[in-house]
Motif scaffolding. Sequence first.
Motif, mmCIF file in Angstrom:
data_model
loop_
_atom_site.group_PDB
_atom_site.id
_atom_site.type_symbol
_atom_site.label_atom_id
_atom_site.label_comp_id
_atom_site.label_asym_id
_atom_site.label_seq_id
_atom_site.Cartn_x
_atom_site.Cartn_y
_atom_site.Cartn_z
ATOM 1 N N SER A 35 0.792 -1.231 0.000
ATOM 2 C CA SER A 35 0.000 0.000 0.000
ATOM 3 C C SER A 35 0.821 1.276 0.000
ATOM 4 O O SER A 35 0.252 2.362 -0.147
ATOM 5 N N TRP A 306 -1.875 0.260 -11.303
ATOM 6 C CA TRP A 306 -3.107 1.009 -11.020
ATOM 7 C C TRP A 306 -4.272 0.329 -11.708
ATOM 8 O O TRP A 306 -4.222 0.047 -12.911
ATOM 9 N N THR A 313 -14.119 0.039 -5.925
ATOM 10 C CA THR A 313 -12.770 0.192 -5.380
ATOM 11 C C THR A 313 -12.647 -0.368 -3.965
ATOM 12 O O THR A 313 -11.755 -1.166 -3.664
ATOM 13 N N LEU A 314 -13.520 0.062 -3.067
ATOM 14 C CA LEU A 314 -13.413 -0.379 -1.677
ATOM 15 C C LEU A 314 -13.736 -1.857 -1.531
ATOM 16 O O LEU A 314 -13.164 -2.541 -0.659
ATOM 17 N N ALA A 317 -10.520 -3.612 -2.434
ATOM 18 C CA ALA A 317 -9.531 -3.470 -1.359
ATOM 19 C C ALA A 317 -9.851 -4.399 -0.195
ATOM 20 O O ALA A 317 -8.951 -5.009 0.400
ATOM 21 N N ARG A 328 -3.666 0.098 -1.639
ATOM 22 C CA ARG A 328 -4.048 1.499 -1.400
ATOM 23 C C ARG A 328 -5.251 1.872 -2.260
ATOM 24 O O ARG A 328 -5.120 2.070 -3.471
ATOM 25 N N PRO A 329 -6.447 1.953 -1.648
ATOM 26 C CA PRO A 329 -7.628 2.364 -2.422
ATOM 27 C C PRO A 329 -7.806 3.876 -2.430
ATOM 28 O O PRO A 329 -7.482 4.563 -1.456
ATOM 29 N N ALA A 331 -11.056 5.898 -2.930
ATOM 30 C CA ALA A 331 -12.491 5.621 -3.002
ATOM 31 C C ALA A 331 -13.134 6.248 -4.228
ATOM 32 O O ALA A 331 -12.938 7.425 -4.523
ATOM 33 N N VAL A 335 -7.431 1.503 -7.358
ATOM 34 C CA VAL A 335 -6.477 1.043 -6.359
ATOM 35 C C VAL A 335 -5.066 1.084 -6.938
ATOM 36 O O VAL A 335 -4.854 0.834 -8.125
#
Length: 359
Positions: A35, A306, A313-314, A317, A328-329, A331, A335
């Motif tokens: 991340s 990426w 996205t979340l 993750a 590393r998202p 939102a 990611v």
Amino acid sequence: MSETSPRLRAELDGVPAYKPGKPAAAGGPKAYKLSSNENPYPPLPGVLETALAAAGSFNRYPDLACTALVAEIASRFGVPASHVATGTGSVGVAQQLLQSTAGPGDEVIYAWRSFEAYPIITRISGARPVEVPLTADEGHDLDAMAEAITERTRLIFVCNPNNPTGTVIRRAELERFLDRVPPEVLVVLDEAYREFIRDTEVPDGVELYRERPNVCVLRTFSKAYGLAGLRVGFAIAHEPVAAALRKTAVPFGVSQLAQDAAVASLRAEDELLGRVGSLVAERERVLATLTGQGWTVAETHANFVWLRLGERTLDFAAACEAAGVVIRPFAGEGVRVTIGESEGNDLFLQTAAAFRKEL
């Protein structure tokens, strides 16, 4: 007791907090932290021993001028020592640049999405951020950035490779852009991931700076060199800019341990190149596997990939975290996933394959 609070600057009301990469959970099964774009390798040979020796002098202040480190950087890049300025990571130097150039009523231009510290440090300076959307292929829209320049523009950040998308700007288009920027506007080429580039058409910012007094190059020891925990970065710029950076630096901000470790790291570049080569090979494996799974992935030239996932996205993750990989998202956007240990990369790829089937 009075309920009245001390009066603080109104500009801080709109400043978002910097969000670091989430650490792997402690106490549970092994998890891989992908991340923060950290280097998965330990310090380069000789660096730990040098740092331990420096630790014996913690009761003394470090060298304020970073004399040995500045001399080593100047020698390594073939520039005058007076053109080198150091700071607490490249983001620390970037904040010094804003303190030196921009204030209330001024404007700072950068692509978006790009390094998330840009809007934070711009607002802290009191300047107005001018965010220019990325192109459809996740790159800088340099024409739009040039058109966004006004008489209030003081500084332009160009992140190459771009964080978090990994895309690059090649020589011809970057030089055309620089030709359009007024000489009084500072262009900061943020090259935190320079060592991971293999495309010969991507210029080295140091070569561009030599003939352009309004170009400043940012570099860091946090990524390829593996000194993220020591916080040391530097800028190469012509004398007026470099002198301003020295004025705005936090006194004694770069510890002696960090200075000595950075010098030792520069002297171990043969080993560094081998490690970076291995990470680049692993990056290409990850990229090819994602493409084979059906993902549309921007061609990355950094130590991360990426994936644009929008509203999923979340969810993605969370799926990665459940599998033992912390990424590393951003939102609603996508990611960023660091290239780390092959075992962690494999867990990420397995999660990506399963998630792809649900889309």
